[in-house]
Design an enzyme around this catalytic site. Structure first.
Site, PDB file in Angstrom:
ATOM      1  N   GLN A   1       3.985   3.417   0.639  1.00 52.62           N
ATOM      2  CA  GLN A   1       3.278   2.223   0.157  1.00 52.62           C
ATOM      3  C   GLN A   1       2.126   2.642  -0.776  1.00 52.62           C
ATOM      4  OE1 GLN A   1       3.883   2.136   3.885  1.00 52.62           O
ATOM      5  NE2 GLN A   1       5.857   1.441   3.176  1.00 52.62           N
TER       6      GLN A   1
ATOM      7  N   LYS B   1       6.295   7.499  -6.462  1.00 57.51           N
ATOM      8  CA  LYS B   1       5.841   8.652  -5.656  1.00 57.51           C
ATOM      9  C   LYS B   1       6.969   9.619  -5.355  1.00 57.51           C
ATOM     10  CE  LYS B   1       4.227   5.952  -2.427  1.00 57.51           C
ATOM     11  NZ  LYS B   1       4.259   4.632  -3.083  1.00 57.51           N
TER      12      LYS B   1
ATOM     13  N   ASP C   1       5.416   1.590  -4.794  1.00 55.08           N
ATOM     14  CA  ASP C   1       6.424   1.698  -5.857  1.00 55.08           C
ATOM     15  C   ASP C   1       5.876   2.327  -7.132  1.00 55.08           C
ATOM     16  OD1 ASP C   1       8.205   0.285  -4.146  1.00 55.08           O
ATOM     17  OD2 ASP C   1       7.277  -1.589  -4.778  1.00 55.08           O
TER      18      ASP C   1
ATOM     19  N   GLY D   1      10.746   3.126   0.379  1.00 56.73           N
ATOM     20  CA  GLY D   1      12.018   3.534  -0.209  1.00 56.73           C
ATOM     21  C   GLY D   1      11.721   4.407  -1.399  1.00 56.73           C
ATOM     22  N   HIS D   2      11.945   5.688  -1.257  1.00 55.65           N
ATOM     23  CA  HIS D   2      11.678   6.597  -2.363  1.00 55.65           C
ATOM     24  C   HIS D   2      12.984   6.937  -3.069  1.00 55.65           C
ATOM     25  CE1 HIS D   2       7.626   8.096  -0.582  1.00 55.65           C
ATOM     26  NE2 HIS D   2       7.583   6.874  -1.040  1.00 55.65           N
TER      27      HIS D   2
HETATM   28  P1  IMP Z   1       5.891  -4.664   5.656  1.00 59.80           P
HETATM   29  O1  IMP Z   1       5.329  -3.314   5.428  1.00 59.80           O
HETATM   30  O2  IMP Z   1       7.388  -4.691   5.662  1.00 59.80           O
HETATM   31  O3  IMP Z   1       5.302  -5.337   6.852  1.00 59.80           O
HETATM   32  O4  IMP Z   1       5.483  -5.583   4.393  1.00 59.80           O
HETATM   33  C1  IMP Z   1       4.136  -5.937   4.133  1.00 59.80           C
HETATM   34  C2  IMP Z   1       3.871  -5.991   2.635  1.00 59.80           C
HETATM   35  O5  IMP Z   1       3.941  -4.677   2.106  1.00 59.80           O
HETATM   36  C3  IMP Z   1       4.886  -6.806   1.845  1.00 59.80           C
HETATM   37  O6  IMP Z   1       4.220  -7.395   0.734  1.00 59.80           O
HETATM   38  C4  IMP Z   1       5.859  -5.762   1.338  1.00 59.80           C
HETATM   39  O7  IMP Z   1       6.530  -6.183   0.174  1.00 59.80           O
HETATM   40  C5  IMP Z   1       4.916  -4.619   1.059  1.00 59.80           C
HETATM   41  N1  IMP Z   1       5.563  -3.304   1.150  1.00 59.80           N
HETATM   42  C6  IMP Z   1       5.912  -2.628   2.259  1.00 59.80           C
HETATM   43  N2  IMP Z   1       6.454  -1.436   1.952  1.00 59.80           N
HETATM   44  C7  IMP Z   1       6.435  -1.361   0.611  1.00 59.80           C
HETATM   45  C8  IMP Z   1       6.820  -0.337  -0.306  1.00 59.80           C
HETATM   46  O8  IMP Z   1       7.292   0.749   0.044  1.00 59.80           O
HETATM   47  N3  IMP Z   1       6.615  -0.618  -1.618  1.00 59.80           N
HETATM   48  C9  IMP Z   1       6.067  -1.789  -2.045  1.00 59.80           C
HETATM   49  N4  IMP Z   1       5.683  -2.758  -1.219  1.00 59.80           N
HETATM   50  C10 IMP Z   1       5.855  -2.540   0.090  1.00 59.80           C
END
Ligand code: IMP
Length: 425
Positions: free
Chosen positions: A223, A16, A13, A40-41
């Site tokens: 991420q 990007k 977040d 989510g961009h």
């Molecule tokens: P997962 O990727 O859904 O398995 O989540 C694992 C961890 O990564 C959690 O803490 C999510 O909140 C975090 N996470 C996954 N994708 C994002 C992102 O795009 N932005 C911020 N945090 C993310």
């Protein structure tokens, strides 16, 4: 022009999407190499807001080719929805989007398992996932029980699907989670398999050809470094390599295909989900950052945890990814904050530390050592040149550069394309 890798240097977040959007203008091809719909961009173009979860934001630039690489886990229903939404809004996708035939598929049973596992986990073991099925899909890939996009093109995919659903329903039953209806899923998939057929291809070969022809490639990370499965705050991480190494494994290009690395960092820090976060602010300053920065997840809508900029994390990220320069985003969110702090080191178990410890429990015990800066207490949102920023804001940017040992190349002071500019000073 140089091939650029753009990735998040914090916990995701970092803004990007907006920076990728700016760099996309100079690229021929934009490539996603890891993650899935957990990303989510958000990009604002001409007052229109787009939220993309799978398709690279480069799609919003006419004529660019976009690639979903083999390292991505693809939720096919979401992909179809995203393509249709874009096309309805006048963005041509057909012929411009290539989806790797090696990319693994995320299906409803992965999401159900993700939710079921989180639900069953003890409170202190919960990761706070996005529940998009990411962990279970990558687990299938590593266990060699996964299913790749290319296999959807085989005539016998319905049989494979039925077998998979049966296996996964056994696991779901053990978790007391809702089961997946194989027949309904098969019917729904029949339509989207045909829809997706023209998009699924050998993206590795396409990218090799692009490298050979010296087309300009932008690799778009999802991420952030601190969510990387190896280098992040394990186990409170995502299930892919969001760091620079992920490009080679997730797009099939050699390291030398990457000419430079831009790390995207926010002027403060956020994290969503569970896990250690040394500079977290659980007070009114944290609230103010969340409100002004609109710090709510683009994917889940969850409020993000907010805190001060952490130079320890930024330096760690710079080292792991070989970052050449920063894109520093959301400086305007600090407009009304005074004083402003930056974490320069940690104190842990009676010792000063300059690096991020591997152990999350240890990081959880780290107390930040701060230096303090004057706030500028005036709006920066209409600024388009570094020299027009208030003096205190310029000092803050310089401090970020000094404390991380890297220059800031891009600065953003608002959500629109016009609020993002290159630093020429
Ligand atoms: P997962 O990727 O859904 O398995 O989540 C694992 C961890 O990564 C959690 O803490 C999510 O909140 C975090 N996470 C996954 N994708 C994002 C992102 O795009 N932005 C911020 N945090 C993310």
């Amino acid at each position: 022009m140089a091939n650029t890798l753009l990735l998040g240097a914090q916990w995701g977040d970092e803004g990007k999407g907006k920076v990728v959007d700016v760099f996309s203008a100079e690229a021929d091809i934009v490539v996603r190499y890891q993650g899935g719909t957990n990303a989510g961009h958000t990009i604002e173009v001409g007052g229109e807001r787009y939220v993309l979860h799978l398709i690279p934001s480069g799609i919003l630039h006419e004529g660019k080719t976009c690639v979903i690489g083999n390292g991505v886990v693809v939720e096919p229903f979401e992909l179809v929805k995203e393509i249709r939404d874009l096309e309805q809004r006048g963005v041509a996708v057909r012929g411009r989007l290539l989806v790797s035939d090696r990319a693994h598929v995320v299906l409803p049973y992965h999401k159900a398992l993700d939710a079921g596992l989180e639900h069953r986990a003890a409170a202190d073991r919960r990761i706070g996932t996005t529940q998009r099925g990411i962990g279970p899909a990558y687990a299938d890939k590593a266990a060699r029980t996964g299913w790749r996009m290319g296999e959807l093109l085989e005539d016998d995919w319905p049989e494979t699907l039925r077998r998979r659903v049966e296996e996964k329903n056994r696991a779901l039953r053990e978790l007391d989670a809702p089961l997946v209806d194989a027949a309904a899923l098969e019917t729904a998939m029949r339509e989207i398999v045909d829809f997706l057929r023209p998009y699924i291809t050998d993206t590795v070969a396409a990218l090799h050809e692009a490298v050979r022809c010296r087309r300009t490639i932008l690799f778009e990370g999802a991420q952030g470094t601190m969510l990387d499965i190896d280098y992040g705050t394990y186990p409170f991480v995502t299930s892919s390599n969001s760091t620079a190494g992920g490009v080679c494994t997730g797009a099939g290009v050699p390291p030398r295909a990457i000419d430079r690395v831009i790390g995207v960092i926010k002027a403060y820090t956020t994290r969503v989900g569970e896990g250690p976060f040394p500079t977290e602010l659980k007070d009114e300053v944290g609230e103010a950052l969340r409100a002004k920065g609109r710090e709510f997840g683009a994917t889940t809508g969850r409020p993000r945890r907010c805190g001060w900029f952490d130079a320890v994390v930024a330096r760690y990220s710079a080292a792991i990814n070989g970052i050449d320069a920063w894109a520093l985003t959301k400086l305007d969110v600090l407009d009304d904050i005074h004083p402003i702090r930056i974490c320069v080191a940690y104190e842990c178990d009676g010792r000063r530390m300059e690096t991020v410890p591997a152990c999350s429990r240890r990081l959880g015990r780290c107390k930040p050592v701060y230096v303090e800066f004057e706030g500028w207490r005036q709006p920066t949102v209409n600024v388009t040149r570094f020299q027009d920023l208030p003096a205190a804001a310029r000092s803050y940017v310089k401090a970020v550069e000094d404390l991380t040992g890297l220059p800031a190349e891009i600065l953003s002071v608002g959500p629109g394309r016009e609020n993002t500019f290159r630093l020429t000073s």
